[in-house]
Design a protein around this motif. Structure first.
Motif, PDB file in Angstrom:
ATOM      1  N   UNK A  17       0.821  -1.054   0.111  1.00 41.14           N
ATOM      2  CA  UNK A  17       0.076  -0.078  -0.251  1.00 41.14           C
ATOM      3  C   UNK A  17       0.883   0.763   0.096  1.00 41.14           C
ATOM      4  N   UNK A  72       2.431   1.810  -3.986  1.00 38.91           N
ATOM      5  CA  UNK A  72       1.193   2.191  -4.578  1.00 38.91           C
ATOM      6  C   UNK A  72       0.863   4.003  -3.844  1.00 38.91           C
ATOM      7  N   UNK A  73       0.904   4.086  -2.549  1.00 35.21           N
ATOM      8  CA  UNK A  73       0.827   5.702  -2.020  1.00 35.21           C
ATOM      9  C   UNK A  73       1.957   6.536  -2.706  1.00 35.21           C
ATOM     10  N   UNK A  97       1.532   7.311  -6.565  1.00 37.08           N
ATOM     11  CA  UNK A  97       0.617   7.586  -6.298  1.00 37.08           C
ATOM     12  C   UNK A  97       1.137   9.426  -6.531  1.00 37.08           C
ATOM     13  N   UNK A  98       1.130   9.984  -5.204  1.00 41.74           N
ATOM     14  CA  UNK A  98       1.990  11.317  -4.612  1.00 41.74           C
ATOM     15  C   UNK A  98       3.560  11.414  -5.626  1.00 41.74           C
ATOM     16  N   UNK A 158      -9.384   9.684   9.009  1.00 41.77           N
ATOM     17  CA  UNK A 158      -8.646  10.542   7.445  1.00 41.77           C
ATOM     18  C   UNK A 158     -10.078  11.251   6.793  1.00 41.77           C
ATOM     19  N   UNK A 216      -8.965  15.639   6.616  1.00 42.75           N
ATOM     20  CA  UNK A 216      -9.315  16.281   4.969  1.00 42.75           C
ATOM     21  C   UNK A 216     -10.183  17.434   5.572  1.00 42.75           C
ATOM     22  N   UNK A 268       2.431  17.544   2.484  1.00 44.94           N
ATOM     23  CA  UNK A 268       1.084  16.962   3.309  1.00 44.94           C
ATOM     24  C   UNK A 268       0.690  15.976   3.501  1.00 44.94           C
ATOM     25  N   UNK A 269       0.599  15.435   1.739  1.00 46.90           N
ATOM     26  CA  UNK A 269      -0.378  14.348   1.556  1.00 46.90           C
ATOM     27  C   UNK A 269       0.559  13.296   1.777  1.00 46.90           C
ATOM     28  N   UNK A 291      -0.021  12.896   5.307  1.00 45.67           N
ATOM     29  CA  UNK A 291      -1.359  12.435   5.930  1.00 45.67           C
ATOM     30  C   UNK A 291      -1.487  10.987   6.293  1.00 45.67           C
ATOM     31  N   UNK A 292      -1.347  10.387   4.717  1.00 41.31           N
ATOM     32  CA  UNK A 292      -1.715   9.306   4.406  1.00 41.31           C
ATOM     33  C   UNK A 292      -0.815   8.487   4.898  1.00 41.31           C
ATOM     34  N   UNK A 347      -2.824   8.520   8.404  1.00 37.85           N
ATOM     35  CA  UNK A 347      -3.765   7.319   8.622  1.00 37.85           C
ATOM     36  C   UNK A 347      -3.550   5.711   8.709  1.00 37.85           C
ATOM     37  N   UNK A 348      -2.868   5.545   8.134  1.00 42.94           N
ATOM     38  CA  UNK A 348      -2.384   4.208   8.018  1.00 42.94           C
ATOM     39  C   UNK A 348      -1.838   3.834   9.021  1.00 42.94           C
TER      40      UNK A 348
END
Lengths: 317, 314
Positions: free
Chosen positions: B15, B18-19, B22-23, B248, B252, B285-286, B289-290, B293-294
């Motif tokens: 995970x 993949x994060x 994406x980022x 999460x 947000x 920041x993203x 935060x991710x 959350x994990x």
């Protein structure tokens, strides 16, 4: 599909009897009978829920008002009147005027178009992105499911609004980009709902039967699986429309969604909150509009959920 | 339990991968050249080329990705394109505000939802249930910024009880900190309270229909004790799931709430970065935060193991 609706209408029929003993017509006709009676049962259950019917009525009125906005709006939503700014409700301007003297009611009617269309676009995109991989993950399972599920987990580990803000940040603030972002963050929900429904449906005897007589996979999906996952998808669509509307309102409130002179309800609040002390109605009316609309979508979604599907404990509530 | 922890940590690896794709993909997706933006209006091609070199934009993508991930793993999230400050420093400065807000909102949510959910589940179908269910639905439908502005209107502008904006660090004055944080925390916690109430109502009503609850009642256990000692722990499993998701949403939603109440948290940093198109800050920041959350979801999974021993071995 167990069809308790038709069974109720023919009380003498033995429940556990061989279903083929009463079978007379061709299979297609039987399918249609099942479809008609289950649709009737859905309508009957839905009509028995006054809240859900009321929510549907509210939404129909809102959509009609949005469509008819150019005809029913009392003023041009962009016409400024700097002599008559920041008014509360008056007999001329029913919901008052904003900081440029524009009629709030007219602006809200036009903003309804933006808010509703934006929510619909985002949800359509989420369906387009989510349903096909969900079907594949649920039906094929194995490594396809593993890969798709890990990607879903990753997307879902971003705080949704923050991910939307980041996407808008990269592509630039506009309503289209905001709705793209909202569509992307909602896609995993549709993926999970689809996958779950497919996983349940593929274990059904009728799917096994189709498979055992050699029906091609795509045909099984189209004629046996898809009809059975439609109801959870419809429920999810209604709920997602509400959430998409909230997300659009939030992004537009931050100035990252719809750009002036166009406005959505969220954007109207974003502009109005500087005048909160002087003219609170500027914030209150669009806020109520958003809350009512989202509430209606949520109640409709719950009502649909209770109207679909098999009779379960509590479905008769 | 250790086995569960190990398995969950292993599950996090793909995970996280993949994060990170994406980022990092955000940079690749940026239309236009950040070097041109950064160089300003009248920049010479040489100057742009120099900046591209400094940012490493001419290297192959795989190399750029490797450099970025290598930095992130060591806590180096790069530097702001504009101020040149390390992103990790900016995040560390603003993190206490956002975490404080999220924690307080969670407390608000629990303070509202636990009694409301218990009342709704035990009085199912009667008026307390109807009121709680309606309020929960309304709380979910209300945009947080609208609720926040109404609270400001009533409690700050009309009654003058609480400040509308501003922030005082907890270590400077805890009482003032709380005064500044109450309205934001209610604003942010309302939706979480609504969702948790709905979940607790439905899971507790299911549990209350179980045979062992009937047995406990038949033995003559008092009603309150049945709920607290027998029902709540089992009803908590789905509620904890929802709470995990809420983290999460709270992170947000804090972006909006911080904006309304002018709190100097991560949200303000993110919005500023989005307006400036300061990609390293957005990325930082993203990612932060991710990962947060994990970690919370990992904690939630471990909490499951405690709540329901069957899951430990499953």
């Amino acid at each position: 599909m167990t069809d308790t609706g038709s069974l109720e209408q023919r009380p003498g029929r033995p429940l556990e009897a061989d279903p083929w003993s009463t079978f007379t017509g061709p299979a297609v006709a039987a399918d249609q009978v099942v479809a008609v009676t289950s649709f009737r049962r859905f309508l009957r259950r839905f009509a028995g829920q006054p809240m859900a019917v009321g929510a549907l009525a509210v939404l129909v009125v809102l959509v009609l008002a949005a469509i008819a906005a150019p005809r029913i709006a009392p003023f041009d939503p962009l016409a400024q009147d700097l002599q008559d700014t920041l008014q509360g409700p008056t007999s001329e301007h029913w919901l008052g005027t904003d900081e440029l003297g524009r009629d709030v009611l007219s602006r809200m009617l036009f903003a309804a178009r933006v808010s509703l269309v934006a929510a619909a676009q985002a949800v359509l995109l989420a369906i387009a992105l989510g349903v096909l991989p969900g079907l594949m993950a649920g039906f094929l399972r194995g490594w396809v499911d593993a890969v798709i599920s890990r990607i879903t987990d990753a997307v879902m580990s971003f705080p949704p609004l923050l991910l939307a803000i980041a996407i808008v940040g990269v592509f630039g603030p506009s309503l289209t980009n905001a709705m793209l972002a909202v569509g992307v963050i909602f896609a995993p929900r549709f993926l999970r709902v689809t996958r779950g429904a497919v996983l349940a449906a593929r274990e059904e005897t009728f799917v096994e039967a189709s498979r055992s007589i050699g029906t091609p996979v795509l045909r099984i999906i189209a004629t046996r699986i898809l009809p059975n996952i439609l109801s959870p998808l419809l429920v999810q669509t209604s709920l997602a429309l509400g959430f998409a509307m909230l997300a659009e309102a939030s992004l537009s409130f931050l100035g990252l969604g719809v750009q002036p002179p166009d406005a959505s309800w969220g954007a109207m609040i974003g502009r109005a909150y500087r005048f909160l002390a002087q003219t609170p109605t500027l914030v209150v009316f669009p806020g109520i509009a958003i809350a009512v609309c989202v509430l209606a979508f949520n109640i409709l979604g719950d009502g649909l959920r209770d109207s679909f599907g098999r009779d379960t404990r509590g479905a008769g509530r | 339990m250790i086995l569960l922890l190990g398995r969950r940590l292993l599950l996090m690896v793909p995970i996280l991968l993949v994060v990170s794709f994406l980022v990092f993909g955000l940079v690749v997706a940026v239309p236009g050249d950040p070097a041109i933006t950064l160089a300003g209006d009248n920049a010479t091609p040489e100057r742009i080329a120099e900046i591209r070199g400094q940012l490493g934009l001419d290297d192959p993508l795989a190399q750029q990705y490797g450099r970025w991930v290598g930095g992130v793993v060591q806590g180096d999230l790069g530097a702001s394109l504009f101020s040149g400050r390390p992103v990790a420093t900016s995040i560390a400065e603003r993190m206490p505000v956002t975490i404080g807000l999220a924690t307080l909102s969670m407390i608000v949510a629990l303070l509202i939802s636990i009694p409301a959910g218990i009342i709704a589940a035990t009085k199912r179908g009667r008026w307390p249930d109807r009121v709680a269910t309606f309020l929960a639905s309304a709380g979910l439908a209300m945009p947080s910024f609208f609720l926040g502005l109404v609270l400001v209107l009533v409690f700050s502008l009309q009654l003058g009880w609480l400040p509308a904006t501003g922030y005082v660090p907890f270590e400077v004055d805890p009482v003032l900190w709380l005064k500044h944080m109450i309205l934001p925390a209610i604003t942010l916690g309302a939706a979480a309270a609504a969702e948790t109430t709905r979940q607790l109502r439905s899971s507790l009503s299911d549990v209350l229909q179980q045979d062992y609850i009937r047995t406990a009642r038949a033995k003559g256990t008092r009603a309150g004790s049945v709920i607290v000692h027998h029902a709540l722990k089992n009803a908590a499993v789905p509620v904890v799931t929802v709470l995990g998701f809420q983290v999460a949403f709270l992170l947000g939603g804090s972006v909006i709430v911080e904006q309304i109440f002018a709190l100097p948290g991560l949200g303000g940093l993110a919005i500023r970065a989005v307006i400036d198109r300061d990609i390293p800050v957005i990325q930082g920041v993203v990612v932060f935060a991710a990962v947060l959350v994990m970690v919370v979801n990992l904690a939630v999974d471990l909490l499951y193991g405690w709540l329901n021993p069957k899951i430990r071995t499953a």
